[in-house]
Scaffold this motif. Structure first.
Motif, PDB file in Angstrom:
ATOM      1  N   MET A  69       9.777  -5.037 -14.595  1.00  0.00           N
ATOM      2  CA  MET A  69       9.937  -6.070 -15.541  1.00  0.00           C
ATOM      3  C   MET A  69       8.677  -6.375 -15.876  1.00  0.00           C
ATOM      4  SD  MET A  69      12.315  -8.618 -12.939  1.00  0.00           S
ATOM      5  CE  MET A  69      12.741  -9.601 -14.439  1.00  0.00           C
ATOM      6  N   LYS A  70       8.895  -6.706 -17.800  1.00  0.00           N
ATOM      7  CA  LYS A  70       7.531  -6.960 -18.219  1.00  0.00           C
ATOM      8  C   LYS A  70       7.166  -8.413 -17.942  1.00  0.00           C
ATOM      9  CE  LYS A  70       6.219  -7.260 -23.291  1.00  0.00           C
ATOM     10  NZ  LYS A  70       4.740  -7.691 -22.922  1.00  0.00           N
ATOM     11  N   GLN A  71       5.813  -8.211 -17.949  1.00  0.00           N
ATOM     12  CA  GLN A  71       5.088  -9.562 -17.651  1.00  0.00           C
ATOM     13  C   GLN A  71       5.502 -10.625 -18.704  1.00  0.00           C
ATOM     14  OE1 GLN A  71       0.941 -10.104 -16.585  1.00  0.00           O
ATOM     15  NE2 GLN A  71       0.964  -7.746 -16.457  1.00  0.00           N
ATOM     16  N   GLU A  72       5.744 -11.853 -18.206  1.00  0.00           N
ATOM     17  CA  GLU A  72       5.905 -13.163 -19.227  1.00  0.00           C
ATOM     18  C   GLU A  72       4.654 -13.361 -20.011  1.00  0.00           C
ATOM     19  OE1 GLU A  72       8.071 -16.034 -17.342  1.00  0.00           O
ATOM     20  OE2 GLU A  72       9.720 -14.709 -17.055  1.00  0.00           O
ATOM     21  N   ASN A  79       0.900  -1.329  -0.094  1.00  0.00           N
ATOM     22  CA  ASN A  79      -0.046  -0.055   0.005  1.00  0.00           C
ATOM     23  C   ASN A  79       0.889   1.117   0.051  1.00  0.00           C
ATOM     24  OD1 ASN A  79      -2.305  -1.559  -0.036  1.00  0.00           O
ATOM     25  ND2 ASN A  79      -2.673  -1.405   2.137  1.00  0.00           N
ATOM     26  N   SER A  80       2.131   1.240   0.098  1.00  0.00           N
ATOM     27  CA  SER A  80       2.883   2.308   0.075  1.00  0.00           C
ATOM     28  C   SER A  80       3.386   2.821  -1.153  1.00  0.00           C
ATOM     29  CB  SER A  80       4.305   2.209   1.044  1.00  0.00           C
ATOM     30  OG  SER A  80       3.826   1.870   2.447  1.00  0.00           O
ATOM     31  N   ILE A  81       3.466   1.716  -2.147  1.00  0.00           N
ATOM     32  CA  ILE A  81       4.047   1.936  -3.493  1.00  0.00           C
ATOM     33  C   ILE A  81       2.565   1.700  -4.576  1.00  0.00           C
ATOM     34  CG2 ILE A  81       5.400   1.227  -5.301  1.00  0.00           C
ATOM     35  CD1 ILE A  81       7.090  -0.149  -3.388  1.00  0.00           C
ATOM     36  N   GLY A  82       1.928   2.727  -4.884  1.00  0.00           N
ATOM     37  CA  GLY A  82       0.965   2.734  -5.851  1.00  0.00           C
ATOM     38  C   GLY A  82       1.794   2.764  -7.330  1.00  0.00           C
ATOM     39  N   CYS A  83       1.048   1.756  -8.151  1.00  0.00           N
ATOM     40  CA  CYS A  83       1.208   1.671  -9.544  1.00  0.00           C
ATOM     41  C   CYS A  83      -0.036   1.378 -10.602  1.00  0.00           C
ATOM     42  CB  CYS A  83       2.345   0.307  -9.568  1.00  0.00           C
ATOM     43  SG  CYS A  83       2.955  -0.023 -11.230  1.00  0.00           S
ATOM     44  N   ILE A  84       0.175   2.081 -11.659  1.00  0.00           N
ATOM     45  CA  ILE A  84      -0.835   1.705 -12.653  1.00  0.00           C
ATOM     46  C   ILE A  84      -0.342   1.172 -13.871  1.00  0.00           C
ATOM     47  CG2 ILE A  84      -2.303   3.409 -11.654  1.00  0.00           C
ATOM     48  CD1 ILE A  84      -1.318   5.128 -14.138  1.00  0.00           C
ATOM     49  N   VAL A  85       0.876   0.378 -13.857  1.00  0.00           N
ATOM     50  CA  VAL A  85       1.391  -0.177 -15.146  1.00  0.00           C
ATOM     51  C   VAL A  85       1.035  -1.594 -15.093  1.00  0.00           C
ATOM     52  CG1 VAL A  85       3.581  -0.646 -16.387  1.00  0.00           C
ATOM     53  CG2 VAL A  85       3.419   1.579 -14.812  1.00  0.00           C
ATOM     54  N   ASN A  86      -0.144  -2.147 -15.432  1.00  0.00           N
ATOM     55  CA  ASN A  86      -0.478  -3.219 -15.466  1.00  0.00           C
ATOM     56  C   ASN A  86       0.426  -4.207 -16.282  1.00  0.00           C
ATOM     57  OD1 ASN A  86      -2.986  -2.595 -14.195  1.00  0.00           O
ATOM     58  ND2 ASN A  86      -3.825  -2.065 -16.375  1.00  0.00           N
ATOM     59  N   GLU A  87       1.157  -3.871 -16.983  1.00  0.00           N
ATOM     60  CA  GLU A  87       2.078  -4.683 -18.028  1.00  0.00           C
ATOM     61  C   GLU A  87       3.385  -5.105 -17.194  1.00  0.00           C
ATOM     62  OE1 GLU A  87      -0.046  -1.691 -20.366  1.00  0.00           O
ATOM     63  OE2 GLU A  87       1.091  -1.415 -18.833  1.00  0.00           O
ATOM     64  N   CYS A  88       3.400  -4.572 -15.836  1.00  0.00           N
ATOM     65  CA  CYS A  88       4.791  -4.844 -15.165  1.00  0.00           C
ATOM     66  C   CYS A  88       4.388  -6.228 -14.282  1.00  0.00           C
ATOM     67  CB  CYS A  88       4.884  -3.706 -13.933  1.00  0.00           C
ATOM     68  SG  CYS A  88       6.414  -3.981 -13.088  1.00  0.00           S
ATOM     69  N   PHE A 111       5.430  -6.987 -11.549  1.00  0.00           N
ATOM     70  CA  PHE A 111       5.224  -6.776 -10.187  1.00  0.00           C
ATOM     71  C   PHE A 111       3.868  -6.317  -9.648  1.00  0.00           C
ATOM     72  CE2 PHE A 111       9.755  -6.724 -10.767  1.00  0.00           C
ATOM     73  CZ  PHE A 111       9.993  -7.992 -10.294  1.00  0.00           C
ATOM     74  N   HIS A 112       3.135  -5.724 -10.562  1.00  0.00           N
ATOM     75  CA  HIS A 112       1.579  -5.077 -10.441  1.00  0.00           C
ATOM     76  C   HIS A 112       0.949  -6.097  -9.586  1.00  0.00           C
ATOM     77  CE1 HIS A 112      -2.157  -3.490 -11.441  1.00  0.00           C
ATOM     78  NE2 HIS A 112      -1.485  -2.280 -11.432  1.00  0.00           N
ATOM     79  N   ALA A 113      -0.011  -5.495  -8.643  1.00  0.00           N
ATOM     80  CA  ALA A 113      -0.836  -6.276  -7.878  1.00  0.00           C
ATOM     81  C   ALA A 113      -2.045  -6.962  -8.554  1.00  0.00           C
ATOM     82  CB  ALA A 113      -1.226  -5.406  -6.664  1.00  0.00           C
ATOM     83  N   LYS A 114      -2.142  -6.622  -9.876  1.00  0.00           N
ATOM     84  CA  LYS A 114      -3.269  -7.101 -10.613  1.00  0.00           C
ATOM     85  C   LYS A 114      -4.799  -6.709 -10.314  1.00  0.00           C
ATOM     86  CE  LYS A 114      -0.117  -9.399 -12.680  1.00  0.00           C
ATOM     87  NZ  LYS A 114       0.917  -8.375 -12.878  1.00  0.00           N
ATOM     88  N   ASN A 115      -5.117  -7.033  -9.013  1.00  0.00           N
ATOM     89  CA  ASN A 115      -6.508  -6.391  -8.559  1.00  0.00           C
ATOM     90  C   ASN A 115      -6.689  -5.153  -8.149  1.00  0.00           C
ATOM     91  OD1 ASN A 115      -7.462  -9.093  -9.497  1.00  0.00           O
ATOM     92  ND2 ASN A 115      -6.860  -9.840  -7.184  1.00  0.00           N
ATOM     93  N   THR A 116      -5.463  -4.674  -7.903  1.00  0.00           N
ATOM     94  CA  THR A 116      -5.621  -3.047  -7.293  1.00  0.00           C
ATOM     95  C   THR A 116      -4.217  -2.451  -7.891  1.00  0.00           C
ATOM     96  OG1 THR A 116      -4.210  -3.750  -5.439  1.00  0.00           O
ATOM     97  CG2 THR A 116      -6.647  -3.747  -5.040  1.00  0.00           C
ATOM     98  N   ASN A 117      -4.233  -1.179  -7.889  1.00  0.00           N
ATOM     99  CA  ASN A 117      -3.268  -0.400  -8.306  1.00  0.00           C
ATOM    100  C   ASN A 117      -1.997  -0.141  -7.353  1.00  0.00           C
ATOM    101  OD1 ASN A 117      -4.288  -0.217 -11.013  1.00  0.00           O
ATOM    102  ND2 ASN A 117      -5.720   1.604 -10.447  1.00  0.00           N
TER     103      ASN A 117
END
Length: 55
Positions: free
Chosen positions: A52-55, A7-16, A18-24
């Protein structure tokens, strides 16, 4: 890698990987912010070096 959102690191890069998938949020404990200019003058000069790009 931690699979829960940080919750300390917001991210909207779905292609990463390390993105949390269900939340930003990121799932990493910390990220590395990098710059691609000798002196960062604005947001366009910086990037998330942990991406890192998703595989």
């Amino acid at each position: 890698m931690n699979n829960t959102e940080n919750n300390s690191i917001g991210c909207i890069v779905n292609e990463c990987r390390f993105h949390a998938k269900n939340t930003n949020y990121c799932t990493l404990d910390k990220i590395q912010v990098t710059k691609h200019e000798s002196m960062a003058k604005d947001v366009q000069c910086t990037d998330c070096g942990s991406f890192m790009k998703q595989e």
